[in-house]
Enzyme design. Structure first.
Site, short mmCIF file in Angstrom:
data_model
loop_
_atom_site.label_atom_id
_atom_site.label_comp_id
_atom_site.label_asym_id
_atom_site.label_seq_id
_atom_site.Cartn_x
_atom_site.Cartn_y
_atom_site.Cartn_z
N LYS A 75 23.54 -16.86 -23.99
CA LYS A 75 23.59 -17.96 -24.94
C LYS A 75 24.65 -18.94 -24.47
O LYS A 75 25.51 -18.60 -23.68
CB LYS A 75 23.91 -17.45 -26.35
CG LYS A 75 22.80 -16.58 -26.93
CD LYS A 75 23.16 -15.98 -28.30
CE LYS A 75 23.69 -16.97 -29.27
NZ LYS A 75 22.79 -18.15 -29.47
N GLU A 96 29.51 -19.23 -31.84
CA GLU A 96 28.36 -18.36 -32.10
C GLU A 96 28.78 -16.89 -32.08
O GLU A 96 28.36 -16.10 -32.93
CB GLU A 96 27.27 -18.61 -31.05
CG GLU A 96 26.57 -19.95 -31.23
CD GLU A 96 25.65 -20.33 -30.10
OE1 GLU A 96 24.88 -21.29 -30.26
OE2 GLU A 96 25.70 -19.68 -29.04
N SER A 126 17.88 -26.10 -30.81
CA SER A 126 16.63 -26.70 -31.30
C SER A 126 15.81 -25.71 -32.12
O SER A 126 15.19 -26.11 -33.13
CB SER A 126 15.81 -27.22 -30.12
OG SER A 126 15.54 -26.20 -29.19
N ALA A 133 18.33 -18.00 -28.35
CA ALA A 133 18.85 -17.45 -27.09
C ALA A 133 18.29 -18.26 -25.94
O ALA A 133 17.19 -18.81 -26.02
CB ALA A 133 18.47 -15.98 -26.96
N ASP A 134 19.06 -18.33 -24.86
CA ASP A 134 18.56 -18.95 -23.64
C ASP A 134 17.77 -17.93 -22.82
O ASP A 134 16.83 -18.29 -22.12
CB ASP A 134 19.71 -19.52 -22.84
CG ASP A 134 20.43 -20.63 -23.61
OD1 ASP A 134 19.76 -21.58 -24.02
OD2 ASP A 134 21.65 -20.52 -23.82
N GLY A 180 23.83 -24.76 -25.44
CA GLY A 180 24.29 -25.87 -26.29
C GLY A 180 25.79 -25.95 -26.41
O GLY A 180 26.32 -26.71 -27.23
#
Length: 220
Positions: free
Chosen positions: A94, A103, A30, A83-84, A97
């Site tokens: 990461k 990535e 997002s 990044a998460d 998603g």
């Protein structure tokens, strides 16, 4: 500011790192969607993009930005992705998603990783966010047991999700990743693991962090 407004803020700020006349590495998620929308305003100044997912490719093409295959380029000046989680050294988790392998492939082509994230992603120790691991389906149970034995983590298959490569995602909970580089190196070698969502070998060079006070630039 809302989280969406912070994402838009860092997406816009990332344009400063795009090299005119170059091909841009583009991630997934997002926050990256906000960057892609911003990138469209300068699409005539770049040669195109290499994308890490089908969804990002579709969004880039919808904006009229040419998308090249990773095999068509030898290097990229920058890779811009979210990044998460990100720690004080620029190591990241990461894969929320499910695009972690692609990535990592695009990140490996890039000279610099520019992370764009809102302040909620900043942590002292990685592991609060479940660690995504892409696995070949027949190895899922075996790899899950290995995470429990080696690190005490509890791994479950992400239901209803197949990666763009046709594999499963394990989400590993209950970890405290104090040595991200070592865990990445070890777990990646386990049979059946395609890659783990620890980005320590390909950590961020810069993080553009969206805060209520504006964009903070962190250098690593």
């Amino acid at each position: 500011m809302t989280q969406d407004e912070l994402k838009a803020l860092v997406g816009q700020a990332a344009l400063a790192y795009v090299v005119p006349g170059s091909i841009v590495g583009v991630g997934t998620g997002s926050t990256v969607n906000c960057f892609i929308d911003a990138l469209a305003t300068m699409k005539d100044q770049i040669r195109g993009a290499v994308s890490s997912s089908v969804k990002s490719t579709e969004r880039l093409k919808a904006h009229g930005i040419a998308v090249l295959e990773a095999s068509e380029v030898e290097s990229l000046p920058v890779y811009i992705d979210g990044a998460d989680e990100i720690d004080p050294a620029g190591n990241m988790i990461k894969g929320g998603g499910a695009a972690l392998t692609r990535e990592k492939i695009v990140a490996d082509l890039a000279e610099r990783f520019i992370c764009i994230a809102d302040a909620s992603k900043q942590v002292e120790v990685l592991g609060g966010f479940p660690l995504p691991v892409e696995v070949i389906p027949m190895a899922a149970a075996q790899v899950a047991r290995r995470f429990t034995k080696a690190y005490g983590g509890q791994a479950t298959v992400r239901e209803g999700v197949l990666t763009d490569n046709g594999n499963l995602i394990l989400d590993v909970r209950g970890l405290q990743i104090r040595d991200p580089l070592a865990m990445e190196a070890e777990a990646t070698l386990w049979p059946g693991v395609v890659t783990v969502g620890i980005f320590a070998r390909h950590k961020a060079a810069v993080c553009l962090l969206g805060t209520p006070e504006g964009v903070r630039t962190l250098q690593f």
